[in-house]
Design a protein around this motif. Sequence first.
Motif, mmCIF file in Angstrom:
data_model
loop_
_atom_site.group_PDB
_atom_site.id
_atom_site.type_symbol
_atom_site.label_atom_id
_atom_site.label_comp_id
_atom_site.label_asym_id
_atom_site.label_seq_id
_atom_site.Cartn_x
_atom_site.Cartn_y
_atom_site.Cartn_z
ATOM 1 N N ARG A 2 0.865 -1.184 0.000
ATOM 2 C CA ARG A 2 0.000 0.000 0.000
ATOM 3 C C ARG A 2 0.896 1.227 0.000
ATOM 4 N NH1 ARG A 2 -5.402 -1.590 3.107
ATOM 5 N NH2 ARG A 2 -5.619 -3.547 1.972
ATOM 6 N N LEU A 3 0.812 2.000 -1.067
ATOM 7 C CA LEU A 3 1.710 3.123 -1.274
ATOM 8 C C LEU A 3 0.915 4.421 -1.162
ATOM 9 C CD1 LEU A 3 4.734 3.572 -2.169
ATOM 10 C CD2 LEU A 3 3.817 3.831 -4.491
ATOM 11 N N CYS A 4 1.418 5.351 -0.347
ATOM 12 C CA CYS A 4 0.714 6.626 -0.174
ATOM 13 C C CYS A 4 1.670 7.791 -0.386
ATOM 14 C CB CYS A 4 0.082 6.716 1.215
ATOM 15 S SG CYS A 4 1.268 6.958 2.561
ATOM 16 N N ILE A 11 6.693 10.029 0.252
ATOM 17 C CA ILE A 11 5.949 8.817 -0.074
ATOM 18 C C ILE A 11 6.082 7.846 1.094
ATOM 19 C CG2 ILE A 11 6.121 9.070 -2.575
ATOM 20 C CD1 ILE A 11 8.235 6.772 -2.482
ATOM 21 N N GLY A 12 5.057 7.014 1.250
ATOM 22 C CA GLY A 12 5.038 6.113 2.388
ATOM 23 C C GLY A 12 4.451 4.763 2.030
ATOM 24 N N VAL A 13 4.830 3.789 2.829
ATOM 25 C CA VAL A 13 4.207 2.470 2.761
ATOM 26 C C VAL A 13 3.261 2.359 3.956
ATOM 27 C CG1 VAL A 13 4.627 -0.004 3.071
ATOM 28 C CG2 VAL A 13 6.024 1.310 1.463
ATOM 29 N N VAL A 14 2.050 1.876 3.705
ATOM 30 C CA VAL A 14 1.052 1.742 4.756
ATOM 31 C C VAL A 14 0.991 0.275 5.177
ATOM 32 C CG1 VAL A 14 -1.359 2.084 5.384
ATOM 33 C CG2 VAL A 14 -0.259 3.651 3.766
ATOM 34 N N ARG A 15 1.177 0.049 6.482
ATOM 35 C CA ARG A 15 1.047 -1.302 7.050
ATOM 36 C C ARG A 15 0.165 -1.169 8.284
ATOM 37 N NH1 ARG A 15 7.458 -3.120 6.655
ATOM 38 N NH2 ARG A 15 7.490 -3.393 4.375
ATOM 39 N N GLY A 16 -0.963 -1.835 8.277
ATOM 40 C CA GLY A 16 -1.921 -1.638 9.356
ATOM 41 C C GLY A 16 -2.363 -0.190 9.368
ATOM 42 N N ASP A 17 -2.340 0.457 10.539
ATOM 43 C CA ASP A 17 -2.726 1.872 10.596
ATOM 44 C C ASP A 17 -1.509 2.795 10.630
ATOM 45 O OD1 ASP A 17 -1.768 1.432 13.123
ATOM 46 O OD2 ASP A 17 -3.574 2.101 14.179
ATOM 47 N N GLN A 18 -0.344 2.263 10.230
ATOM 48 C CA GLN A 18 0.900 3.034 10.290
ATOM 49 C C GLN A 18 1.420 3.356 8.887
ATOM 50 O OE1 GLN A 18 2.892 3.581 13.560
ATOM 51 N NE2 GLN A 18 0.700 3.463 14.058
ATOM 52 N N VAL A 19 2.014 4.543 8.757
ATOM 53 C CA VAL A 19 2.698 4.940 7.530
ATOM 54 C C VAL A 19 4.195 4.986 7.799
ATOM 55 C CG1 VAL A 19 3.080 6.817 5.893
ATOM 56 C CG2 VAL A 19 0.768 6.300 6.659
ATOM 57 N N THR A 59 12.312 2.010 9.204
ATOM 58 C CA THR A 59 11.934 3.294 9.803
ATOM 59 C C THR A 59 10.774 3.101 10.770
ATOM 60 O OG1 THR A 59 10.413 3.758 7.985
ATOM 61 C CG2 THR A 59 12.629 4.641 7.781
ATOM 62 N N ALA A 60 10.608 4.075 11.640
ATOM 63 C CA ALA A 60 9.478 4.049 12.573
ATOM 64 C C ALA A 60 8.216 4.535 11.865
ATOM 65 C CB ALA A 60 9.785 4.943 13.767
ATOM 66 N N GLY A 61 7.099 3.917 12.170
ATOM 67 C CA GLY A 61 5.842 4.305 11.560
ATOM 68 C C GLY A 61 5.172 5.451 12.300
ATOM 69 N N ARG A 62 4.238 6.092 11.590
ATOM 70 C CA ARG A 62 3.379 7.110 12.199
ATOM 71 C C ARG A 62 1.948 6.760 11.844
ATOM 72 N NH1 ARG A 62 5.307 12.457 9.427
ATOM 73 N NH2 ARG A 62 3.586 13.312 10.628
ATOM 74 N N PRO A 63 0.993 7.102 12.699
ATOM 75 C CA PRO A 63 -0.403 6.773 12.373
ATOM 76 C C PRO A 63 -0.837 7.428 11.063
ATOM 77 C CG PRO A 63 -0.192 7.434 14.676
ATOM 78 C CD PRO A 63 1.126 7.729 14.024
ATOM 79 N N ILE A 271 -13.870 1.449 0.048
ATOM 80 C CA ILE A 271 -13.940 0.347 -0.915
ATOM 81 C C ILE A 271 -13.230 -0.854 -0.293
ATOM 82 C CG2 ILE A 271 -13.332 -0.512 -3.220
ATOM 83 C CD1 ILE A 271 -13.581 2.255 -4.330
ATOM 84 N N ALA A 272 -13.926 -1.983 -0.292
ATOM 85 C CA ALA A 272 -13.385 -3.210 0.301
ATOM 86 C C ALA A 272 -12.069 -3.566 -0.376
ATOM 87 C CB ALA A 272 -14.389 -4.342 0.137
ATOM 88 N N GLY A 273 -11.095 -4.001 0.399
ATOM 89 C CA GLY A 273 -9.807 -4.375 -0.160
ATOM 90 C C GLY A 273 -8.870 -3.204 -0.353
ATOM 91 N N ILE A 274 -9.384 -1.985 -0.230
ATOM 92 C CA ILE A 274 -8.534 -0.795 -0.372
ATOM 93 C C ILE A 274 -8.448 -0.070 0.973
ATOM 94 C CG2 ILE A 274 -8.202 1.422 -1.518
ATOM 95 C CD1 ILE A 274 -9.607 0.240 -3.986
ATOM 96 N N GLY A 275 -9.589 0.429 1.449
ATOM 97 C CA GLY A 275 -9.582 1.155 2.714
ATOM 98 C C GLY A 275 -10.691 2.175 2.744
ATOM 99 N N SER A 276 -10.476 3.195 3.556
ATOM 100 C CA SER A 276 -11.502 4.196 3.801
ATOM 101 C C SER A 276 -10.839 5.553 3.950
ATOM 102 C CB SER A 276 -12.259 3.816 5.082
ATOM 103 O OG SER A 276 -13.370 4.649 5.271
ATOM 104 N N MET A 277 -11.550 6.597 3.543
ATOM 105 C CA MET A 277 -10.975 7.939 3.723
ATOM 106 C C MET A 277 -12.081 8.938 3.992
ATOM 107 S SD MET A 277 -9.785 8.867 -0.192
ATOM 108 C CE MET A 277 -10.946 9.015 -1.583
#
Length: 289
Positions: A2-4, A11-19, A59-63, A271-277
Amino acid sequence: MRLCRFAEDRIGVVRGDQVFDVSAALTALSYHYPLPRFDPLIAHLDKLRADIEGHADQTAGRPSAEVGLASPVANPGKIIAAPVNYRKHLEEARADATIHHQKQIDEIQRVGLFLKATSSVVGPSQGVAIRHPDRRTDHEIELAVVIGRPADRVSARSALDYVAGYCIGLDITVRGPEERSLRKSIDSYTVLGPWVVTSDELPDPSNLDLTLTVNGEIRQKANTHDLIIGIADLIAFASSFYTLMPGDVLLTGTPEGVAPIQAGDLMTATIAGIGSMDIGVRAIDAPRS
Ligand code: MN
């Protein structure tokens, strides 16, 4: 993966609720004037992926709720959009003159696709700024396809091989008689987010629930299996007219339930499989002199 994108240039990688900030991977990209008409990061994602994941590990994640998410695609070369691509939306549009405006509501097979200005793209943290408060402005939630490599006259059978990933798209729309490309290209009227889910994590986009609420009330609720022209066929159709390039975004159409928004509203798109915003709606600022 998951790339944000966040905070303008990260740019960030999203894992769980962390970026996890992986911007260091961008140093491998170098472009000079004239700039390419595609998104460099998406174009090189396969090659950079191991490096990106490696930075995320270290690296350390951030919410993710705190970073201020931007559009996950920084430089889409074109925003391609499908009109009336859900049967029930076609029916509601035909029944409501404020939506259909004469001949704009034929089946998608007849009207084809349209383009939105890339300058209309924002991320969820930027929100939607209502530019014509005197006119009806509607939300439209859509599955957004991000193209990963050049697709020129591809077949539907191979079309999904050209997809980098998927995100949520909002095709915000002023209703009225003008061309779609004008009414839907207003600054901030294309919201992309919250991140791109790469296609290896979402191999089948044809059965995804999508939901949009406004101030907590459900307005649109559907599933991508109700698309009139499915995702692979849409890609094939679009690529029969123009070459799709890495970072091009294809908005696949909105289901029934389109309705007005106004300043002060809060939309939540899922959207299921993607997330929510969450996306705020505000009045536009006074023009810069
Ligand atoms: Mn739309």
